[in-house]
Design a protein around this motif. Structure first.
Motif, PDB file in Angstrom:
ATOM      1  N   PRO A 182       4.533  -5.235   0.679  1.00  0.00           N
ATOM      2  CA  PRO A 182       4.365  -3.842   1.116  1.00  0.00           C
ATOM      3  C   PRO A 182       3.269  -3.136   0.345  1.00  0.00           C
ATOM      4  O   PRO A 182       2.873  -3.566  -0.740  1.00  0.00           O
ATOM      5  CB  PRO A 182       5.733  -3.225   0.807  1.00  0.00           C
ATOM      6  N   LYS A 183       2.804  -2.008   0.897  1.00  0.00           N
ATOM      7  CA  LYS A 183       1.798  -1.203   0.202  1.00  0.00           C
ATOM      8  C   LYS A 183       2.439  -0.189  -0.734  1.00  0.00           C
ATOM      9  O   LYS A 183       1.784   0.346  -1.630  1.00  0.00           O
ATOM     10  CB  LYS A 183       0.896  -0.488   1.207  1.00  0.00           C
ATOM     11  N   GLU A 184       3.751   0.065  -0.528  1.00  0.00           N
ATOM     12  CA  GLU A 184       4.462   1.039  -1.368  1.00  0.00           C
ATOM     13  C   GLU A 184       5.918   0.619  -1.479  1.00  0.00           C
ATOM     14  O   GLU A 184       6.499   0.107  -0.516  1.00  0.00           O
ATOM     15  CB  GLU A 184       4.347   2.446  -0.763  1.00  0.00           C
ATOM     16  N   ILE A 185       6.524   0.840  -2.657  1.00  0.00           N
ATOM     17  CA  ILE A 185       7.910   0.431  -2.920  1.00  0.00           C
ATOM     18  C   ILE A 185       8.663   1.627  -3.481  1.00  0.00           C
ATOM     19  O   ILE A 185       8.232   2.248  -4.464  1.00  0.00           O
ATOM     20  CB  ILE A 185       7.963  -0.732  -3.934  1.00  0.00           C
ATOM     21  N   LEU A 186       9.789   1.944  -2.843  1.00  0.00           N
ATOM     22  CA  LEU A 186      10.639   3.037  -3.306  1.00  0.00           C
ATOM     23  C   LEU A 186      12.089   2.579  -3.284  1.00  0.00           C
ATOM     24  O   LEU A 186      12.431   1.555  -2.689  1.00  0.00           O
ATOM     25  CB  LEU A 186      10.465   4.277  -2.425  1.00  0.00           C
ATOM     26  N   LYS A 187      12.963   3.394  -3.904  1.00  0.00           N
ATOM     27  CA  LYS A 187      14.382   3.030  -3.911  1.00  0.00           C
ATOM     28  C   LYS A 187      15.259   4.260  -4.082  1.00  0.00           C
ATOM     29  O   LYS A 187      14.956   5.165  -4.855  1.00  0.00           O
ATOM     30  CB  LYS A 187      14.702   2.037  -5.031  1.00  0.00           C
ATOM     31  N   SER A 188      16.340   4.302  -3.341  1.00  0.00           N
ATOM     32  CA  SER A 188      17.480   5.183  -3.607  1.00  0.00           C
ATOM     33  C   SER A 188      18.677   4.248  -3.674  1.00  0.00           C
ATOM     34  O   SER A 188      18.768   3.439  -4.586  1.00  0.00           O
ATOM     35  CB  SER A 188      17.614   6.257  -2.522  1.00  0.00           C
ATOM     36  N   ARG A 189      19.591   4.292  -2.699  1.00  0.00           N
ATOM     37  CA  ARG A 189      20.584   3.217  -2.609  1.00  0.00           C
ATOM     38  C   ARG A 189      19.903   1.934  -2.178  1.00  0.00           C
ATOM     39  O   ARG A 189      20.200   0.848  -2.689  1.00  0.00           O
ATOM     40  CB  ARG A 189      21.687   3.584  -1.604  1.00  0.00           C
TER      41      ARG A 189
END
Length: 261
Positions: free
Chosen positions: A137-144
């Protein structure tokens, strides 16, 4: 003991579309082990159990593997059962859940869910997820859940995940959403769960609690349409609010029956 159940296809206006959920009506709560066994036997993505004691409707969700802290499509399915089959009179349904109170009302032939926002934050990708992807991916985020952002809809549509490598890790109770701007919608997504009986979730309402605030910021829009690009496909109508999200969709009843425990 006999229990009434209903199988609902959520986030669709067609049978065999969207995400199927079983909804089981209880008079009182059964022990957790029995609820988990029923969900495993049902063999659908999620089973919703509810107890209606009048003004209070308690709601819990189980996959074939574990209890969830939030499940959008099974919440929508339960609202559909209450309104169209069981004749629930109130214009707004309040569910009491492990994620706090959830609200559903009917508007323009759609069920509108009011869920807590889960704003994702930038993070690093665990090695087991990174190694399983055919494209990074070009961007990685996280919550649950992990939110992996790609360049375009084709990237999401064509993503391939090596399940053997993916199952080397665990994201209890979350999963991995891959997402991008859509061609015929504001954004699209797919959703995968490591070590789960059902590897790709057809339509994931709870993941949109994170996808909606992300895309609202990127697109500078409060109201958006979303399509989940699973084989069954689902359409969601999304609204971003300060600390809540509204997710609207349709539902169809597939079957009704009796469980004999």
């Amino acid at each position: 003991m006999t229990l009434n159940y209903y199988q609902i296809d959520a986030f669709t206006d067609k049978i065999f579309g969207g995400n199927p959920a079983k909804v089981v009506q209880l008079n009182t709560w059964l022990e957790d082990r029995l609820l988990q066994n029923i969900a495993r036997e049902n063999s659908v993505d999620a089973t919703a159990f509810f107890v209606n004691s009048g003004d209070v409707i308690e709601l819990r969700w189980f996959t074939p593997d574990l209890e969830l802290d939030l499940c959008g499509h099974a919440t929508l399915a339960t609202a559909h059962v209450l309104k169209t089959i069981l004749g629930y009179d109130n214009t707004k349904i309040t569910f009491y859940t492990k994620s706090g109170p959830l609200y559903v009302h009917v508007e323009k032939n759609m069920y509108v869910m009011d869920l807590p926002q889960r704003n994702p934050l930038k993070t690093e990708l665990p090695d087991f997820i990174k190694a399983s992807l055919n494209k990074q991916p070009k961007e990685i985020l996280k919550s649950r859940d992990y939110i992996l952002v790609y360049e375009n809809e084709n990237d999401v549509r064509n993503i391939k995940i090596d399940k053997n490598k993916f199952d080397q890790g665990n994201i209890d109770p979350g999963g991995v959403a891959v997402t991008a701007r859509g061609n015929d919608s504001d954004f699209v997504s797919r959703f995968f769960i490591p070590q789960a009986t059902i590897f790709e979730d057809p339509v994931t309402g709870s993941a949109h609690a994170s996808l909606i605030p992300y895309w609202s910021h990127v697109l500078n829009k409060k109201e958006m349409t979303a399509i989940q690009l699973s084989a069954r496909k689902g359409k969601l109508f999304c609204t971003s609010k300060k600390d809540r999200v509204l997710i609207a969709g349709k539902a169809k009843t597939y079957s009704e029956g009796t469980l004999r425990i």
